[in-house]
Scaffold this active site. Structure first.
Site, PDB file in Angstrom:
ATOM      1  N   GLY A 299      26.040 -10.474  49.754  1.00 48.41           N
ATOM      2  CA  GLY A 299      26.293 -11.912  49.858  1.00 48.41           C
ATOM      3  C   GLY A 299      25.069 -12.737  49.514  1.00 48.41           C
ATOM      4  N   ASP A 300      23.902 -12.245  49.883  1.00 49.51           N
ATOM      5  CA  ASP A 300      22.659 -12.946  49.540  1.00 49.51           C
ATOM      6  C   ASP A 300      22.432 -12.913  48.034  1.00 49.51           C
ATOM      7  OD1 ASP A 300      22.249 -13.185  52.297  1.00 49.51           O
ATOM      8  OD2 ASP A 300      21.103 -11.325  52.377  1.00 49.51           O
TER       9      ASP A 300
END
Length: 346
Positions: A299-300
């Site tokens: 997600g980062d």
């Protein structure tokens, strides 16, 4: 920092952490962790860090959600485009983080807390899931005064865009507001990540202080659901409606529309804007099971790729495509890392 301050396009802020990764169903069960979650360590979790190092094979990876995103943004931006700040200790863990950032062209503009250990995150991998248990240590010693210091203030003034991790709001909302208000005043881009369900559940007041200044708001399906439940929305599973609701929240700089990005793993990515009632859905190319190593940092990677593309002046469609490519690349590596040498993603 030198006397002639370089101009970094993207200024990122968050909790710098060293990830300690372990593959273990046993640890997940023993510490009563959820397979795909992120929490702050309580007293009952404190032994986990020593235990996994002592009794298991671990992998050390430079982490901290916003720092991961900063390195992902640097992957798509020209060299020396990204600077990152947060608070570390005066120890070897901090040196490992600096080295990782330098390798990936991220300038480390840390505040150093003397006599305190750098923060750490136990990353418990089970199958394709990761459970994060964070002990902030030095990270929560961040001081707002650092932002007005002679080394850091010019970096904020010269930046074109800002990105703050939601995890930072557990202790640093005043610092986040300094950056967010500067962005609104100068009509620069301010990005915020919802980061974890517990942020919406237990730090909603802090989120509500920062969201009015937020131009780009990024979260995943579980974070969106937590926000919906905390806000009394009728359906915590309707990601499109949640994205639309978040996009319509009050905004200080009305001249710049808000973009809300809700990812849902391999299912789809949903985007709403304050300018329209339409929610756009983006297909995600599903990876084969044997291509997935672990999902820590995916997600980062998406968020950093998205922000990097926006800073380059790319369209939202292009930014989503870059985010998807980096997210997919990340799950094929151990921890929050990308392929080297670099692959072209734009």
């Amino acid at each position: 920092m030198t006397s002639s301050t370089p101009q970094y396009s993207l200024f990122c802020m968050g909790n710098p952490l060293l990830d300690i990764q372990v593959n273990s169903e046993e640890i997940l069960t023993k510490y009563k962790l959820k397979a795909n979650d992120a929490i702050l360590a309580s007293d009952e979790h404190q032994p986990i860090y020593e235990e996994i190092v002592k009794d298991h094979q671990v992998t050390y990876v430079a982490g901290g959600a916003a720092q991961n995103a900063a390195r992902a943004a640097a992957y798509v931006l020209p060299e020396n485009s990204v600077v990152y700040t947060g608070c570390v200790g005066d120890d070897d863990l901090a040196e490992q983080l600096r080295a990782a950032n330098k390798k990936e062209s991220v300038e480390s503009a840390y505040l150093v807390a003397q006599g305190v250990k750098t923060g750490a995150c136990a990353v418990v991998i089970t199958g394709h899931h990761r459970s994060l248990v964070t002990t902030l240590r030095a990270a929560e010693r961040f001081d707002k005064a650092h932002l007005s210091s002679p080394d850091i203030a010019p970096l904020i003034s010269n930046a074109k865009a800002f990105y703050v991790g939601g995890f930072f709001l557990t202790h640093g909302v005043e610092s986040a507001l300094v950056v967010a208000q500067e962005a609104a005043k100068s009509s620069k881009i301010f990005g915020l990540n919802l980061s974890a369900p517990f942020i919406a559940q237990f730090f909603k007041v802090q989120l509500e202080q920062v969201i009015p200044y937020t131009d780009i708001l990024i979260g995943n399906e579980s974070e969106a659901a937590a926000w919906a439940e905390a806000s009394g929305l009728p359906d915590a599973k309707d990601l499109r409606a949640i994205a639309r609701s978040l996009s319509k929240l009050p905004k200080v700089n009305a001249a710049r529309p808000r973009i809300v990005v809700i990812t849902a793993g391999a299912d789809a990515t949903h985007i709403a804007t304050s300018e329209s009632d339409e929610v756009k859905d983006y297909k995600v190319d599903r990876l084969a099971e044997d291509k997935i190593v672990d999902t820590n940092g995916a997600g980062d990677a998406f968020a950093g790729g998205f922000m990097g593309a926006i800073v380059l002046g790319k369209s939202v469609d292009e930014a989503v495509e870059v985010g998807h490519k980096l997210g997919a690349m990340c799950v094929g590596q151990v921890g929050p890392q990308l392929k080297w040498p670099k692959e072209k993603v734009l």
